[in-house]
Design a protein around this motif. Structure first.
Motif: not given
Length: 113
Positions: A1-15
């Protein structure tokens, strides 16, 4: 079964910066090109960057010079280093593999001013 799992997203200020990861399993990782896309609310899914199995890369004009795509075939993982983030980079970010045959579930990136 193929899986692609993204991580590392979140909230950050511009720049600021974030680094997304896409961990793949269930297929021969090194044989397929991979890509990053994003979709902001009310907008179409947008291509960001592509990396071939040999490491060659392409970028959309909107992110060239700010984002860097890479992959580690020993870890079955692709990355997107995002620098100089702008509020308009706010979106759900998706990874895709094998000409879009496989997709991850997405990770939210929110950039505030």
């Amino acid at each position: 079964q193929v899986q692609l799992v993204e991580s590392g997203g979140g909230s950050v200020q511009a720049g600021g910066s974030l680094k997304l990861s896409c961990a793949a399993s269930g297929y021969k990782f090194g044989t397929c090109g991979m890509a990053w896309y994003r979709q902001a609310p009310g907008k179409k899914r947008e291509f960001l960057s592509f990396i071939n199995s040999d490491g060659t890369t392409t970028y959309a004009d909107s992110v060239r010079g700010r984002f860097t795509i890479s992959r580690d075939n020993t870890k079955n993982t692709m990355y997107l280093q995002m620098n100089s983030l702008k509020t308009e980079d706010t979106a759900v970010y998706y990874c895709a593999a094998c000409s879009g045959y496989y997709w991850g579930q997405g990770t939210q990136v929110t950039v505030s001013s």
